[in-house]
Structures are given as C-alpha cells and as structure tokens.
Motif scaffolding. Structure first.
Motif, short mmCIF file in Angstrom:
data_model
loop_
_atom_site.label_atom_id
_atom_site.label_comp_id
_atom_site.label_asym_id
_atom_site.label_seq_id
_atom_site.Cartn_x
_atom_site.Cartn_y
_atom_site.Cartn_z
N VAL A 196 5.51 -2.90 4.79
CA VAL A 196 6.53 -3.05 6.31
C VAL A 196 7.39 -1.69 6.50
O VAL A 196 6.83 -1.79 7.45
CB VAL A 196 7.53 -3.98 5.09
CG1 VAL A 196 8.72 -3.63 5.28
CG2 VAL A 196 7.41 -5.24 4.65
N VAL A 197 7.10 -0.70 6.06
CA VAL A 197 7.82 -0.19 6.53
C VAL A 197 6.30 1.36 7.56
O VAL A 197 7.25 0.82 8.91
CB VAL A 197 8.18 1.71 5.58
CG1 VAL A 197 8.35 2.73 5.49
CG2 VAL A 197 9.07 0.94 4.28
N ALA A 198 5.47 1.09 7.12
CA ALA A 198 4.63 1.46 7.62
C ALA A 198 3.93 0.67 9.67
O ALA A 198 4.51 1.30 10.04
CB ALA A 198 3.61 1.79 7.03
N ALA A 199 4.40 -0.95 8.95
CA ALA A 199 4.25 -1.24 10.28
C ALA A 199 5.77 -1.43 11.08
O ALA A 199 5.12 -1.27 12.17
CB ALA A 199 3.73 -2.79 9.96
N ALA A 200 6.66 -1.42 10.22
CA ALA A 200 7.63 -1.32 11.07
C ALA A 200 7.89 0.45 12.21
O ALA A 200 8.14 -0.42 13.15
CB ALA A 200 9.17 -1.18 10.65
N ALA A 229 4.42 9.25 0.56
CA ALA A 229 2.74 9.52 0.60
C ALA A 229 1.79 8.13 0.90
O ALA A 229 1.05 8.31 1.70
CB ALA A 229 2.01 10.28 -0.69
N LEU A 230 2.09 6.67 0.55
CA LEU A 230 1.39 5.33 1.06
C LEU A 230 1.64 4.97 2.21
O LEU A 230 1.01 5.13 2.76
CB LEU A 230 1.63 4.43 0.21
CG LEU A 230 1.43 5.26 -1.73
CD1 LEU A 230 1.57 3.65 -2.05
CD2 LEU A 230 0.24 5.40 -1.40
N VAL A 231 3.02 5.79 3.08
CA VAL A 231 3.12 5.12 4.16
C VAL A 231 2.56 5.95 4.96
O VAL A 231 1.78 5.86 6.16
CB VAL A 231 4.78 5.88 4.84
CG1 VAL A 231 4.61 5.82 5.94
CG2 VAL A 231 5.70 3.57 4.50
N SER A 271 -6.70 -3.06 7.00
CA SER A 271 -7.14 -2.11 6.56
C SER A 271 -6.32 -0.42 5.89
O SER A 271 -6.53 -0.44 4.69
CB SER A 271 -8.50 -1.15 7.75
OG SER A 271 -7.77 0.01 7.78
N ALA A 272 -5.72 -0.90 6.40
CA ALA A 272 -3.81 -0.21 5.46
C ALA A 272 -3.57 -1.42 4.77
O ALA A 272 -3.27 0.19 3.40
CB ALA A 272 -2.79 -0.31 6.43
N ALA A 273 -3.78 -2.54 4.22
CA ALA A 273 -3.18 -3.51 3.10
C ALA A 273 -4.54 -2.44 1.71
O ALA A 273 -3.92 -2.27 0.49
CB ALA A 273 -3.33 -4.64 3.62
N LEU A 274 -5.63 -2.88 2.45
CA LEU A 274 -6.69 -2.35 1.47
C LEU A 274 -6.19 -0.74 0.81
O LEU A 274 -6.59 -0.41 -0.49
CB LEU A 274 -8.00 -2.69 2.13
CG LEU A 274 -8.54 -3.63 2.48
CD1 LEU A 274 -10.37 -3.89 2.60
CD2 LEU A 274 -8.36 -4.38 0.99
N GLN A 275 -6.51 -0.27 1.89
CA GLN A 275 -6.00 2.14 1.22
C GLN A 275 -4.90 2.04 0.53
O GLN A 275 -4.55 2.17 -0.30
CB GLN A 275 -6.28 2.69 2.58
CG GLN A 275 -7.51 2.11 3.21
CD GLN A 275 -7.07 3.31 4.86
OE1 GLN A 275 -6.99 4.39 4.28
NE2 GLN A 275 -7.98 2.97 5.66
N VAL A 276 -4.00 0.54 1.16
CA VAL A 276 -2.66 0.97 0.35
C VAL A 276 -2.61 0.46 -1.54
O VAL A 276 -2.23 0.89 -2.15
CB VAL A 276 -1.14 0.22 1.25
CG1 VAL A 276 -0.19 0.39 -0.24
CG2 VAL A 276 -0.92 1.30 1.97
#
Ligand SMILES: Nc1ncnc2c1ncn2[C@@H]1O[C@H](COP(=O)(O)OP(=O)(O)OP(=O)(O)O)[C@@H](O)[C@H]1O
Ligand SMILES: [Mg+2]
Lengths: 367, 244, 213
Positions: free
Chosen positions: B37-41, B99-101, B156-161
């Motif tokens: 959510v943070v990364a998408a925002a 780090a994950l964001v 793809s972001a979800a998988l990596q996270v």
C-alpha cells in the motif's frame, strides 16, 4: 459557418504549415480540403477545434472567435473524426460512441439509446455494439469513428481522412453512405482528404492546398475541373478532368431507341441476330447475349455483364459510359426504379456533349 | 525429509499460539500488505504522472538502478541506523517497511510509467479531440489503458515483497520468515522446510488472486480475449452502378 | 579504512565466490533458456505452457527455494550447489519468456526474406533470428544479472559464503565497515555484470552501432 481569417501556423521548429489562409466553410455544406501530403490540411482542421493553436489570424464559428471559447467545451459541440479512427481500445463500440454524450452529462439510458441509433445510421449492425475496436475490420472502425463524432448531434463536423484506411470498394460505399447521411442531417462539414476523386465526389466546394499551406484554389468541384487557376491545380486535378467534368453535367433529353428484350429461359426468335438485351420479370436489365452463341434457351451463365447502366436524366458521364461500355455499342438507360427505358448510341451522346460544350462556351459562363 | 516437513506442517502445536502458523501467516500478510500500500501510494501517482507528462523519466531509471542494492544489506543498514532512535515495535517494523518499500517501488513505478507511456497516442489525441479535459483523459483513457502493465508491475512487486519479507525475521520481526530463520539457527530442518513451503504457497495464492483481480479490472479490449479479429463482415457492393 | 585494508584478501575471496554463485547460473540459465525460448517462439501451445510454468517458478521465494533445494535434487543442506541450481531456475524462468519474445520480435518480412533465400531452420536461427533478437535477450539478461547478485546475498542466511557474509557480520556486530563494504561490493558486482552484458550485446550487434555514440 466556419471562417478562417488570415490564419497562419508556424511550428516551433520553424515549419510554416499553414500560411495566411482565408476561407469560409458555409453552414450545412461540405467543404473539402485537398492537397498533397504535408500541405497543412490536418493542421488547418485541428486549428478549428484548437487541438493546434494558430500563430496568427482568427477562426470564427458562426461569427464567434474560437480563441475566446473554452477548448474542451467547444470540442464537445463539434464532431471530430480522426485520421485512422482513433477509437478507445478499452471501450466497446457502444461506449466509444457514447463518449461525448456521457461527457455532456446525459444519463446512461439516453446515451445508450442514442448510441444504438447512431450505430445503425452509419450502417453498422447492432450486433457489433458489444465488440471492442480490435475486433472490427478497418472499415467498421472508421464507421464507428464517424458514429462517435455524430453521437451528440453537433452542428459542425471536422473529418480528417475518415475513409483513407479501407479498400476502394468499401471506401466508395462509405462515401455513398456519408452523402446520404449528410442529405438527411445537413451538417457544416470540414473534410480533409488527399484524394482528389473523393474531394470532387463529396465536396459542395473544394479547397486545393499546396505545400507550404497556401490555398491554391477554392471552388465548387465542377468549376475546379473546368477552370483550374494554375498549373499546380490543373496537375493535381488530373489528366482526365475533361471526362470527369461530365459527371457534373446533366444529360439533356435523349433520342432513345426501343430495345427488343429477352427473359431468362426464353429462346431468341431470330437466331442470327446480333446482341440481345436480357431483362428480369420487372424489366430490369441483366446482361447481353449473342443469339449465335446460344445452344438453347438463355441461361444466367450466358450473360455478358460488361456494360454499365445509366439512369435517365443522370450525368453525361454516366450516359456516355453506358454507351462506351456496352458490348453491343448500345448504352442501356433505365428509370429510377431500374427498369429499362431504351438504349442510346455513343455518337449520339458525344453529339450531346459537344452541344453542351458549345452552349456553355457561348453563355460564357462557367459551369 | 519430506515426511518430517509434513509432520511439522500438520502437527497441532504448529498451528497454535503466537508462533503458530495462522498468526505468522497473518503477520506476513500484514507486512506485505502494508508495504504494498505504501509503495503503491508513492509509485503509482508518480509513475502515472511521469508517463502522462513525459517529465522526470530519469526518476524511473534511478528507481530501476535501486534494484541493484541488496535488500538484505539495506535492511541491516537501516536497522542499525534507525533502531537506536525508535521504540517498541516500530524499531523493528520501520526499517523493514522502508527496505521493502524500496524493493517494491521500482516495479510498480516502471509498470505505471510504461503503462501510461504506452497508451496509443491516437487514443489520447482522440480523447482530447472529443473534449475531455486533462483529468478526464487520465481517468477515462490513460488509466484504463495503462492497467495491464500497471497490474503486472503491482503483481511482480507483491511477489518480491512476500518473498523478501522472510528476511525481516532476521532483524527480529515476525512473519513466516521466523520459521526459516529460527529453523536454520536451531538446525531444525522440518521447521525451515515447512516455513519455505508456506511462503511459497502464500506467494502462489497471492499471485493467483492478483491474476484474478487483473482479469476483472482490465478491459477485454486490451487483452488477447478481445483482440481476436472477428469475422470480417464484407459489406455488399452497391448494385446500382454495374449490371446488365 | 583500516578494517578494509586488513580484510582485502577475504573480501576478494567472497566477491569471487559471489560472482560465481550469481554468474554461473546466468550462463547455464541462458544456455537452457535459448532452446526452450526458441521452441516456445515457434509453437503457441509450448509458449503458453512454458511461460506459465516459468511464472509459477518465479513466485517461489528465494530463501524458500534455497532451503527446499536439497529435497528436490538430493544435495546436502549446506551445499553451494543448492544456491547455483536455485539461481539457475530463476534465471531460466525469467529468460524463457524474454528469449521467446526476442526471437519473435524479428520482423515478418525479414523472416520470409530469409526463407525465400533458402535458409533452413537452423541457419535462419543462427544467422537471422538470434542476431536480431540479441537486444531484447540482452535486456532480459541484465535484469536477471542485477537480481541474481542481490538474491545471492541472502544465501548467507543458509550458510553459503559470499559478500552477504559481510552484511551479516556487520549487522551482528553492529559494525558499519563490513556492512557498507558488502553493499558496495554487491553494487559494483551488479554494475560489472551489467557492463559485461551491455558490451557483449554491442559486440554482437555491430549494425546497431552506426549513427549513435
Ligand atoms: N508538431 C509539428 N511540429 C513541426 N512540424 C509539424 C508538426 N506537425 C506537422 N508539421 C509539419 O507541418 C506540415 C503540415 O503538416 P500536416 O499534418 O498539416 O499535413 P497534412 O496535409 O495533413 O499531410 P497528410 O496528408 O500527410 O496527413 C508538414 O510539413 C509537417 O511536417
Ligand atoms: Mg493529415
């Protein structure tokens, strides 16, 4: 009415695409802009709805300066058909057509009804309503593009080579439908094409542009063919313009001769005779046969369909073509229902053409 | 060994308490969702804006070169730098989330940017031409047309996270990574392997959910299903012109 | 700085190890992905099957794959081969699609021209499809290289030695120099791999060098 007053467009890189253009597109008429590639037609068209801002000059719509209007609102009141359709790939045909009505705040139901209505008007089956643009043929896409521009019933239409991406047969059909539609709707249309034949067929008046964005000549099509102002226009209009100009001359009363006819399944009475015209049960011409070639009653396979037919009172061009293309040398003339009224010989039509030319020259008036 | 993993996965003790599978799974899903959510925002509006305006393309390049930073190192460094200044749970959570964001931003940003950038210029031009204002062009044309690439960036972001959230356990956080880290530390292979299986299953389920969401939100006109060129209805030639 | 000076030998040892663990899978993965991708590019059903299963493989988290590797290939739990095989799987999963798309990116008219000149399937692949697909394949390889370098560092958690050890060491001792060295080392290695691939692609595509540069 769309009026260009000394309009010039110079792009940022210094290219002058349109140079001091003044012309008027009258209300309810089709004005065609025609010219070689890169002569500034699209630029001219797009300055009307301010997709491109003019560098100098003014463009007036019904006397009002477009520079003072809010572009988005103005565009909603103007149909715009884009070169190569430019449909929204993620929307169905129906939703594409309903774009402007929805922007104007129509409710869903009214938009839907109107879209279906327009879909039918441009000659598409309602079955296509739920398809996506990628599922349509090029010709269908262009019709949807026209339908989308028509949807909110705008008084003004801007059309940029709307029929360019289709084969000649479909193009001809789209043009015919377009003329029929315009006869019904009477829009003020600015129409861009690089095809002089299309310009002459569709335009109430034709503006020929030359590279650099200069207006070379603006005239009704017949006058353009008869009186090109300079070599450029003469060249652009083409070599067989004398013949094509006949397309704008009505055929005077013809010395028609009666034509003996056959119907399919009959055997000719005089087996030695020359070409014989075969008609259907409502006297509509089907084709020619030579009795000497027959081995029995006439069948559909025996027909020579080479000749064209001309409608009585149609253009001199159609009449002459009927005579020239007929295998028997006798041009077939029909009434508006398609029923045979008689035949005419090529020399007789040529005599009429000559007479027409002389009367025009004596009147000293232009066609 | 497979038997031992199976035994661990199915024993009741693995399923209860704070170190039980349900709780760890929930934690893992919670971190992943928060990060996404943070990364998408951050990345979606930015990517859409870059694609829409054409400004700041270099930001995408910079974000992409961020991918070369080893997330493990970043996580450790952030933890060491930030932890002394934070208290309680945040001390563990914040470095991980950052780090994950940073890991999730590049794929989302590229997807959003490439999606909007790739919108057919003719469709964009048409949108303007029919009288859409810039916001309407964005909402009605650019965003829907960008969805396929935007969604695949998000997936793809979800998988990596989800995959990388396991290493968060190393700096003291919960989640499914605990089984891996604790299992390795205590030489408890069934636990390590069980944790690995769980993470893989979770990633798979998340990706399937992502695929379903994508199929729902992306217009069929933009995907294979709507692209098959249907039977071309050949219009009949007007018969008036030639005959006889 | 003094720490760095005292540990240079060890650092190079780890970097060398890291380069192997990340680089070998790139080469093996490319060698496997080329025929698979070529097959997929010529057969729609194979394309769908291969791309789907590659996508599924790619969902498996790296740490999980490292841990589960012994179960699949019967190695010992701490064997570095686990990491190499796991990274190879990732590389193949990423490259199959890229290779298939890259080989398909050859314009149809070029392809039929090649056929018209009498090129057989293999000659066409080697002389037309592969060279023209190089830019696309190289860009996929660059992504794989960068992510391999980053993922390999995680293998320290399961006891395989490479630059990730410096990260763990720095973290455990709350000591910045090894941590920073580890991060910078990974970045430099990623940069090096990227440079080599870009250079290789340039060498293989002389016709693209014309106007630019
Ligand atoms: N955005 C632009 N910037 C610079 N020059 C332009 C731009 N758009 C068009 N031109 C130039 O302006 C001239 C007129 O272009 P325009 O698109 O109006 O031609 P056209 O008559 O519609 O041509 P076509 O029949 O090929 O569509 C051309 O020389 C073109 O290269
Ligand atoms: Mg044009």
């Amino acid at each position: 009415m769309i009026r260009f007053d000394g309009v010039t467009k110079t792009y940022a890189d210094g290219t002058t695409a349109v140079d001091d253009l003044s012309l008027t597109a009258p209300t309810g008429k089709i004005t065609v802009l025609v010219g070689p590639s890169g002569c500034g037609k699209t630029t001219t068209l797009r300055m009307v709805n301010r997709m491109i801002e003019p560098t100098a000059g003014t463009i007036l719509i019904d006397g009002q300066d477009t520079a003072a209007m809010e572009p988005a609102a103005m565009r909603r009141g103007m149909g715009y058909v884009i070169q190569h359709a430019g449909l929204f790939p993620h929307r169905t045909v129906l939703d594409n057509i309903g774009t402007v009505p929805r922007l104007l705040g129509w409710d869903r139901r009214r938009t839907r009804e109107r879209s279906l209505d327009v879909l039918e008007r441009v000659g598409l089956s309602p079955d296509l309503a739920g398809r996506y643009p990628a599922q349509l043929s090029g010709g269908q896409q262009q019709r949807v593009g026209v339908a989308r521009a028509l949807a909110a019933d705008p008084p003004v239409m801007l059309m940029d080579e709307p029929f360019s991406a289709v084969d000649p047969v479909v193009r001809e059909q789209l043009q015919d439908e377009f003329l029929r539609l315009q006869a019904e709707l009477g829009k003020t249309i600015l129409f861009v094409t690089h095809d002089i034949d299309e310009a002459i067929k569709l335009g109430d008046q034709v503006a020929v542009m030359r590279v650099g964005g200069h207006l070379a000549q603006m005239a009704p099509p017949a006058r353009l063919l008869a009186r090109p102002v300079d070599d450029f226009v003469a060249d652009f209009v083409g070599r067989d313009r004398g013949y094509r100009a006949l397309g704008f001359r009505p055929t005077p009363k013809l010395p028609l001769r009666a034509e003996p006819t056959l119907v399919v399944g009959e055997s000719p009475s005089d087996m030695s005779g020359q070409w014989c015209l075969v008609v259907d049960d409502r006297r509509r011409p089907l084709g020619w046969v030579r009795p000497g070639d027959l081995r029995g009653p006439v069948t559909v396979a025996d027909l020579n369909r080479g000749g064209t037919v001309a409608v009585q009172g149609g253009s001199l061009r159609a009449t002459l073509d009927a005579a020239l293309s007929s295998p028997s040398g006798r041009g077939v003339i029909v009434d508006p229902t398609g029923a045979l009224v008689g035949t005419v010989l090529a020399p007789e039509v040529v005599a009429l053409v000559e007479e027409d030319r002389v009367t025009q020259a004596e009147a000293g008036s232009s066609p | 060994m497979i038997g031992a993993i199976w035994t661990w996965l199915t024993s009741t003790s693995s399923w209860s308490g704070d170190d039980g599978i349900p709780h760890r799974l929930l934690q893992h899903a919670g971190y992943s969702a928060l990060v996404l959510v943070v990364a998408a925002a951050i990345a979606v509006p930015l990517g859409v804006w870059i694609g829409h305006s054409g400004h700041g393309r270099s930001l995408v390049t910079v974000a992409n070169s961020l991918r070369a930073v080893p997330t493990l190192g970043l996580l450790f460094a952030l933890t060491l730098v930030l932890q002394p200044h934070l208290q309680g749970n945040t001390a563990f959570l914040l470095p991980c989330v950052i780090a994950l964001v940073l890991l999730a931003v590049p794929p989302i940003l590229s997807g959003a940017y490439a999606g909007v950038e790739a919108v057919d210029p003719a469709a964009r031009d048409a949108a303007k031409g029919v009288g859409m204002r810039p916001r309407e062009v964005l909402r009605h044309v650019e965003l829907p047309c960008a969805l396929p690439l935007l969604m695949s960036g998000l997936r793809s972001a979800a998988l990596q996270v989800i995959a990388t959230a396991t290493i968060a356990a190393y700096v003291g956080l919960g989640g499914l990574g605990r089984y891996l880290v604790d299992g390795i530390a205590t030489n408890d292979y069934p636990r390590t392997g069980g944790g690995a299986v769980l993470v893989a299953l979770f990633a798979l389920v998340a990706d399937i959910v992502g695929a379903l969401v994508q199929a729902r939100v992306v217009s069929p006109g933009l995907t294979g299903k709507g692209r098959r060129l249907a039977r071309v209805d050949h219009p009949t030639v007007p018969s008036g012109a030639t005959a006889s | 700085m003094s720490w760095l000076g005292g540990h240079l030998g060890e650092i190079f040892q780890l970097a060398w190890q890291h380069a192997w663990l990340a680089g070998l899978p790139l080469l093996v993965g490319l060698a496997i992905a080329l025929p698979l991708g070529w097959f997929a590019s010529r057969n729609t059903r194979a394309y769908v099957a291969l791309v789907t299963s590659a996508g599924l493989l790619y969902t498996i988290p790296s740490l999980a794959l490292f841990v589960l590797m012994p179960l699949i290939i019967g190695t010992r739990i701490l064997d570095p081969v686990n990491v190499v095989v796991a990274m190879t799987i990732y590389t193949v999963a990423l490259l199959v699609r890229v290779v298939a798309d890259g080989l398909q990116s050859v314009p149809d008219d070029v392809r039929s021209a090649a056929r018209a000149m009498g090129f057989g399937v293999v000659r066409r692949l080697v002389m037309v499809d592969l060279p023209l697909g190089v830019p696309v394949i190289a860009s996929g390889l660059r992504v794989a290289a960068v992510s391999n370098v980053s993922i390999v560092s995680v293998a320290s958690l399961i006891g395989t030695h490479q630059l990730g050890d410096l990260l763990v060491d720095g973290f455990n001792r709350a000591f910045a120099p090894p941590l920073v060295t580890g991060i910078v080392g990974c970045l430099l290695l990623a940069l090096l791999f990227d440079g080599v691939i870009v250079w290789g692609a340039r060498v293989l595509t002389p016709w693209l060098r014309g106007g630019t540069a």
